[in-house]
Design an enzyme around this catalytic site. Structure first.
Site, short mmCIF file in Angstrom:
data_model
loop_
_atom_site.label_atom_id
_atom_site.label_comp_id
_atom_site.label_asym_id
_atom_site.label_seq_id
_atom_site.Cartn_x
_atom_site.Cartn_y
_atom_site.Cartn_z
NE ARG A 1 0.72 -15.32 5.20
CZ ARG A 1 1.59 -14.32 5.42
NH1 ARG A 1 2.57 -14.48 6.29
NH2 ARG A 1 1.49 -13.18 4.78
NE ARG B 1 -3.83 -2.19 2.34
CZ ARG B 1 -3.87 -3.51 2.13
NH1 ARG B 1 -2.74 -4.18 1.91
NH2 ARG B 1 -5.02 -4.17 2.12
NE ARG C 1 -2.21 -19.85 3.13
CZ ARG C 1 -1.92 -18.56 3.21
NH1 ARG C 1 -2.63 -17.77 4.01
NH2 ARG C 1 -0.93 -18.05 2.53
CD GLN D 1 -5.82 -9.70 -1.23
OE1 GLN D 1 -6.45 -10.35 -2.05
NE2 GLN D 1 -4.66 -10.09 -0.76
NE ARG E 1 -5.29 -16.27 -3.97
CZ ARG E 1 -4.67 -15.50 -3.07
NH1 ARG E 1 -3.41 -15.20 -3.23
NH2 ARG E 1 -5.31 -15.07 -2.03
CG ASP F 1 -2.56 -13.58 5.83
OD1 ASP F 1 -3.33 -14.22 5.09
OD2 ASP F 1 -2.23 -12.40 5.61
N GLY G 1 -1.73 -11.88 -4.72
CA GLY G 1 -3.15 -11.53 -4.80
C GLY G 1 -3.37 -10.06 -4.46
#
Ligand code: S3P
Length: 443
Positions: free
Chosen positions: A387, A27, A345, A169, A122, A314, A94
Site C-alpha cells: 500500500r 474468508r 506505515r 483479524q 508482526r 488500509d 497477516g
C-alpha cells in the site's frame, strides 16, 4: 519490473474495475473449505496473499481447483481437516496467519505457521491470548509473541472475548475457532471493524448473532456449500479514487466494487475533503456491490480519528497522499495500529511525503499534514509494503518531475495488475474516456 517510474498524469476521465476484495477472498476460501460440499467462488483475487490461504487449505487436505484466473472450486471437507505434512507458509499475509490460527486451534493435531520477514515481525499475541483461553496450546517461536506459531489444537471451549483492539483479524480468528467449540462464542470489539466474516457466516447459513459491537457464533455447525461472488476491492479502488478526487475536472467511475459500510469510510473522508461522490448499490448479496462515481475538486484538509480509523485502516497511506495535495491541515490520530502493519506505515508515509517536499509531522498515533506545497518527484522506497508503493505511485502522478518507486514486487500481495492500470491512465489521450478492466497476471 521492480522499479516504477512515474510522471505527472493528465486529468482522469475513466471507467474501471478493480480485482476481487482481498479480505473477502481469504474468508470465502476458508468458509467454503469448512462447508459440506463443493463451492464455486467467482471474482476471487489471485494475489500472493490470497494464494497463501489457498495453499494453507490445500495443506489441510482440501481439494481446490482453479477453473479460471478468478474462479475457484473449493471442495468443503465438513470441518474435518487433515494434519499438514509440513509447515504452513503464510507468506506476507497477516490475514492468513491470524485466521488460520483460529481454525487450527480447533483441530486435533499440531501445526506450524510461518511467514516471510515482514510477517515474522508482526504481533500475534492478540490471537494467541483468546485462542489459549479457548483451550489451544500455542507457542510463538519468535520474540514477544512473534511468528512462527506452533499450534496444538484440540477440544475448545467457548468464550466471551472482549478484544482490546478493533481488529477484524482478531474477531475472525475467535469466531472461526468458535466454529469448533461446543456452545456460544462471542467477541466484543471496541469499535466496528470490517464485518465480512459475520456476513459470510450468515451467507453460508451459520446464523451468527449480532448485538451492537458483539458478534456470537454457535459452534459445531457446518457451513452449507454455496456459490459465492467476491466483489471488487474498495481498498484497491481507493488509489484511483484519490487520483481522481485530487484533480478538478477529473471524473472516475468504478464498477462492481464492494460497498460494505464497514469499508466505505474512504468515501466519507473524500467527501469531507471536497470531492463529489455518488455510490449506487446495485446488487445486495452477502456483500453490497455497486458503482462509485467520483468528480475531482480542490481538496481541503480534514480530521480522521476515533471510530473512523478501523473503517479506513488500509486507506491511510493513500488518504495521507490526498492530504498532502489538499489545502489546509489534515490530522490523522488514534492510528497506532498502522505501526504494526506490513511495515510501520506512519513512519513510511512521513518519510516519503517529506522526500517529496510535503510538510508532515509524525505523532505517536498518527500524522499531521499541512497540504498544498507542490510535490516534487523523488526516489521513494516501498518498505516492502504494497500500500505504500501504490499510494506513492499515485503521489507521483501529481509531482513535478519523475518519481521512482523501488521494491514494487510487494504489490502482487494485493493488487496484481496495478501498474498496467496506472500506465493506461497515464497514456490516456486528453479528452478521451477509456474503460480499464485491470488485467490479472497470466503466469
Ligand atoms: C483485514 C483486517 C485489517 C486490515 C487487513 C485485512 C482482514 O487488519 O488492515 O489488511 O482481512 O481481516 P486488522 O484486523 O489487523 O486491523
Amino acid at each position: 519490473m521492480s522499479d516504477w517510474k512515474i510522471r505527472r498524469a493528465p486529468t482522469i476521465q475513466t471507467e474501471l474495475e478493480v480485482p476481487g476484495d482481498k479480505s473477502i477472498s481469504h474468508r470465502s476460501v476458508m468458509l467454503a473449505a469448512m462447508s459440506n460440499g463443493p463451492c464455486v467462488i467467482k471474482g476471487f483475487l489471485p494475489s500472493e496473499d490470497c494464494l497463501s490461504t489457498v495453499s494453507a487449505m490445500r495443506a489441510l487436505g482440501v481439494k481446490i481447483e482453479q477453473a479460471d484466473e478468478t474462479t475457484l472450486i473449493v471442495h468443503g471437507v465438513r470441518r474435518a481437516f487433515t494434519k499438514p505434512k509440513g509447515d504452513i507458509d503464510c507468506g506476507n499475509s497477516g490475514t492468513t496467519m491470524r485466521l488460520m490460527a483460529g481454525i487450527l486451534a480447533g483441530q486435533p493435531f499440531r501445526s506450524r505457521l510461518v511467514g516471510d520477514a515482514s510477517l515474522s515481525k508482526r504481533p500475534m499475541k492478540r490471537v494467541i491470548e483468546p485462542l489459549t483461553r479457548m483451550g489451544a496450546k500455542i507457542t510463538a517461536e519468535g520474540k514477544d509473541g512473534r511468528p512462527p506459531l506452533v499450534i496444538e489444537g484440540g477440544k475448545l471451549k467457548p468464550i466471551q472475548y472482549v478484544s482490546p483492539v478493533a481488529s477484524a483479524q482478531v474477531k475472525s480468528a475467535v469466531l472461526l475457532a468458535g466454529m469448533f467449540a461446543k456452545g456460544k462464542t462471542s467477541v466484543t470489539e471496541p469499535t466496528q471493524s470490517r464485518d465480512h466474516t459475520e456476513r459470510m457466516l450468515e451467507y453460508f447459513l451459520v446464523r451468527p448473532q449480532k448485538q451492537g459491537l458483539t458478534v456470537s457464533v454457535f459452534g459445531e455447525q457446518t457451513p452449507e456449500s454455496r456459490e459465492f461472488m467476491v466483489p471488487g476491492d474498495i481498498s484497491s479502488a481507493a488509489f484511483w479514487l484519490v487520483a481522481a478526487a485530487a484533480q478538478p475536472h477529473s471524473r472516475l467511475l468504478v464498477k462492481n466494487v464492494g460497498l460494505n459500510d464497514t469499508r466505505t469510510g474512504v468515501l466519507a473522508v473524500l467527501i469531507r475533503m471536497g470531492a463529489a461522490i455518488r455510490e449506487v448499490i446495485e446488487n445486495p448479496q452477502a456483500e453490497p456491490v455497486g458503482v462509485i462515481d467520483i468528480q475531482g475538486a480542490r481538496l481541503r484538509g480534514t480530521e480522521i480519528r476515533g471510530a473512523e480509523i478501523a473503517n479506513v485502516i488500509d486507506e491511510i497511506p493513500i488518504l495521507a497522499v490526498a492530504a498532502a495535495l489538499a489545502h489546509g491541515k489534515t490530522i490523522i490520530a488514534d492510528a497506532n495500529e498502522l505501526r504494526v502493519k506490513e511495515t510501520d506505515r506512519l513512519a513510511a508515509i512521513a518519510m516519503n511525503l517529506r522526500a517529496m517536499g510535503a510538510q508532515v509531522a509524525e505523532t505517536e498515533d498518527g500524522l499531521e499534514i499541512i497540504g498544498g506545497t507542490p510535490l516534487k518527484g523523488a526516489r521513494l522506497d516501498s518498505f516492502g509494503d504494497h500500500r505504500i508503493a501504490m499510494a506513492f505511485a499515485i503521489a507521483g502522478l501529481f509531482a513535478e518531475g519523475e518519481t521512482t518507486i523501488t521494491g514494487t514486487a510487494c504489490v502482487n500481495t494485493s493488487y496484481p495488475g496495478f501498474y498496467d492500470t496506472l500506465e493506461k491512465i497515464i497514456r490516456q489521450p486528453p479528452g478521451e474516456q477509456t474503460h480499464v478492466v485491470t488485467s490479472l497476471p497470466t503466469h
